[in-house]
Design a protein around this motif. Structure first.
Motif, PDB file in Angstrom:
ATOM      1  N   ILE A  62       0.856  -1.069  -0.240  1.00  0.00           N
ATOM      2  CA  ILE A  62      -0.153   0.054  -0.042  1.00  0.00           C
ATOM      3  C   ILE A  62       0.898   1.314   0.039  1.00  0.00           C
ATOM      4  N   ASP A  63       1.926   1.188   0.965  1.00  0.00           N
ATOM      5  CA  ASP A  63       2.995   2.444   0.933  1.00  0.00           C
ATOM      6  C   ASP A  63       3.720   2.605  -0.472  1.00  0.00           C
ATOM      7  N   ILE A  64       3.912   1.582  -1.106  1.00  0.00           N
ATOM      8  CA  ILE A  64       4.576   1.572  -2.254  1.00  0.00           C
ATOM      9  C   ILE A  64       3.814   1.997  -3.237  1.00  0.00           C
ATOM     10  N   GLY A  65       2.556   1.672  -3.502  1.00  0.00           N
ATOM     11  CA  GLY A  65       1.591   2.181  -4.699  1.00  0.00           C
ATOM     12  C   GLY A  65       1.529   3.528  -4.272  1.00  0.00           C
ATOM     13  N   GLY A  66       1.387   4.162  -3.052  1.00  0.00           N
ATOM     14  CA  GLY A  66       1.294   5.652  -2.678  1.00  0.00           C
ATOM     15  C   GLY A  66       2.430   6.281  -3.148  1.00  0.00           C
ATOM     16  N   ASP A  67       3.828   5.557  -2.991  1.00  0.00           N
ATOM     17  CA  ASP A  67       4.866   6.418  -3.282  1.00  0.00           C
ATOM     18  C   ASP A  67       5.269   6.399  -4.826  1.00  0.00           C
ATOM     19  N   SER A  68       4.475   5.508  -5.525  1.00  0.00           N
ATOM     20  CA  SER A  68       4.928   5.312  -6.982  1.00  0.00           C
ATOM     21  C   SER A  68       4.595   6.676  -7.658  1.00  0.00           C
ATOM     22  N   SER A  69       3.656   7.353  -7.104  1.00  0.00           N
ATOM     23  CA  SER A  69       3.318   8.417  -8.048  1.00  0.00           C
ATOM     24  C   SER A  69       4.435   9.504  -8.250  1.00  0.00           C
ATOM     25  N   PHE A  70       5.575   9.233  -7.238  1.00  0.00           N
ATOM     26  CA  PHE A  70       6.618   9.911  -7.534  1.00  0.00           C
ATOM     27  C   PHE A  70       7.140   9.785  -8.856  1.00  0.00           C
ATOM     28  N   PRO A  73       6.437  12.568 -13.094  1.00  0.00           N
ATOM     29  CA  PRO A  73       6.684  13.843 -12.728  1.00  0.00           C
ATOM     30  C   PRO A  73       5.474  14.397 -13.652  1.00  0.00           C
ATOM     31  N   GLY A  74       4.813  15.502 -12.856  1.00  0.00           N
ATOM     32  CA  GLY A  74       3.778  16.138 -13.261  1.00  0.00           C
ATOM     33  C   GLY A  74       2.337  15.465 -13.066  1.00  0.00           C
ATOM     34  N   LEU A  75       2.325  14.197 -13.363  1.00  0.00           N
ATOM     35  CA  LEU A  75       1.094  13.367 -13.292  1.00  0.00           C
ATOM     36  C   LEU A  75       0.925  12.985 -11.644  1.00  0.00           C
ATOM     37  N   ALA A  81      -5.265  11.602  -6.542  1.00  0.00           N
ATOM     38  CA  ALA A  81      -6.520  11.697  -6.334  1.00  0.00           C
ATOM     39  C   ALA A  81      -7.258  10.567  -6.556  1.00  0.00           C
ATOM     40  N   ILE A  82      -6.822   9.575  -7.444  1.00  0.00           N
ATOM     41  CA  ILE A  82      -7.276   8.285  -7.600  1.00  0.00           C
ATOM     42  C   ILE A  82      -7.077   7.169  -6.605  1.00  0.00           C
ATOM     43  N   TYR A  83      -5.646   7.618  -6.034  1.00  0.00           N
ATOM     44  CA  TYR A  83      -5.113   6.537  -4.969  1.00  0.00           C
ATOM     45  C   TYR A  83      -5.703   6.684  -3.604  1.00  0.00           C
ATOM     46  N   ALA A  84      -5.843   8.010  -3.533  1.00  0.00           N
ATOM     47  CA  ALA A  84      -6.334   8.457  -1.915  1.00  0.00           C
ATOM     48  C   ALA A  84      -7.612   7.560  -1.348  1.00  0.00           C
ATOM     49  N   PRO A  85      -8.541   7.519  -2.288  1.00  0.00           N
ATOM     50  CA  PRO A  85      -9.536   6.630  -1.759  1.00  0.00           C
ATOM     51  C   PRO A  85      -9.528   5.301  -1.708  1.00  0.00           C
ATOM     52  N   GLU A 107      -3.100  11.934   4.085  1.00  0.00           N
ATOM     53  CA  GLU A 107      -1.823  11.644   3.721  1.00  0.00           C
ATOM     54  C   GLU A 107      -1.656  11.550   2.336  1.00  0.00           C
ATOM     55  N   GLU A 108      -2.307  10.943   1.502  1.00  0.00           N
ATOM     56  CA  GLU A 108      -2.398  10.588   0.280  1.00  0.00           C
ATOM     57  C   GLU A 108      -2.787  11.664  -0.459  1.00  0.00           C
ATOM     58  N   ALA A 109      -3.681  12.217  -0.194  1.00  0.00           N
ATOM     59  CA  ALA A 109      -4.505  13.477  -1.033  1.00  0.00           C
ATOM     60  C   ALA A 109      -3.538  14.852  -0.980  1.00  0.00           C
ATOM     61  N   LEU A 110      -2.940  15.004   0.178  1.00  0.00           N
ATOM     62  CA  LEU A 110      -2.157  16.074   0.265  1.00  0.00           C
ATOM     63  C   LEU A 110      -1.061  16.143  -0.600  1.00  0.00           C
TER      64      LEU A 110
END
Length: 157
Positions: A62-70, A73-75, A81-85, A107-110
């Motif tokens: 779950i935490d890796i999934g959240g970090d993968s947005s890094f 870049p840009g997206l 916004a999709i991953y937070a819920p 944490e995910e939305a901010l």
């Protein structure tokens, strides 16, 4: 003057001796407290079940999934916004705590807060520090776990 000097030296020596005894006692107490904390933590880790280790793996994913947005870049922040819920639902399913789910969502939305491993930190509180105030506040402490198990009809062990 010599008597005064002698009294000052004697008082100074007595003060130093008292300080040394106090420092040694404080060091002994700190050492004993640290040793007890290490033993308690080792005991807690040894008592973690295979099911809980599996839960840790899910938390890491779950935490890796959240970090993968890094990685995008840009997206990256837009994907949050999709991953937070999704993270909030996952955390609620894992911990049965609305507080934890809300914390994960926020944490995910901010923006730029993805680096916090929320799921893994909560797992650590639940399994290693179940009697701590943060575990109690998040609803994952020993008492909350016992209530969830009894409401599901499970045994305490």
């Amino acid at each position: 003057p010599l008597v005064t000097l002698g009294l000052v030296v004697a008082a100074n020596n007595a003060r130093r001796a008292a300080e040394q005894r106090a420092a040694a006692a404080a060091a002994d107490a700190a050492s004993a407290a640290a040793k007890a904390a290490v033993e308690d933590t080792q005991r807690a880790v040894e008592e973690i079940s295979a099911q809980q280790w599996g839960k840790l793996l899910l938390c890491l994913l779950i935490d890796i999934g959240g970090d993968s947005s890094f990685l995008l870049p840009g997206l990256g922040e837009a994907t949050d916004a999709i991953y937070a819920p999704l993270e909030a639902l996952s955390l609620n399913a894992l911990y049965g705590s609305g507080v934890v789910a809300s914390l994960g969502f926020v944490e995910e939305a901010l923006p730029f807060s993805d680096a916090l491993p929320t799921a893994t930190l909560v797992w650590t509180l639940e399994n290693v520090f179940p009697d701590s105030k943060p575990a109690e506040w998040l609803g994952v402490g020993r008492e909350a776990s016992a209530k969830r198990k009894s409401s599901k009809g499970e045994d305490k062990d």
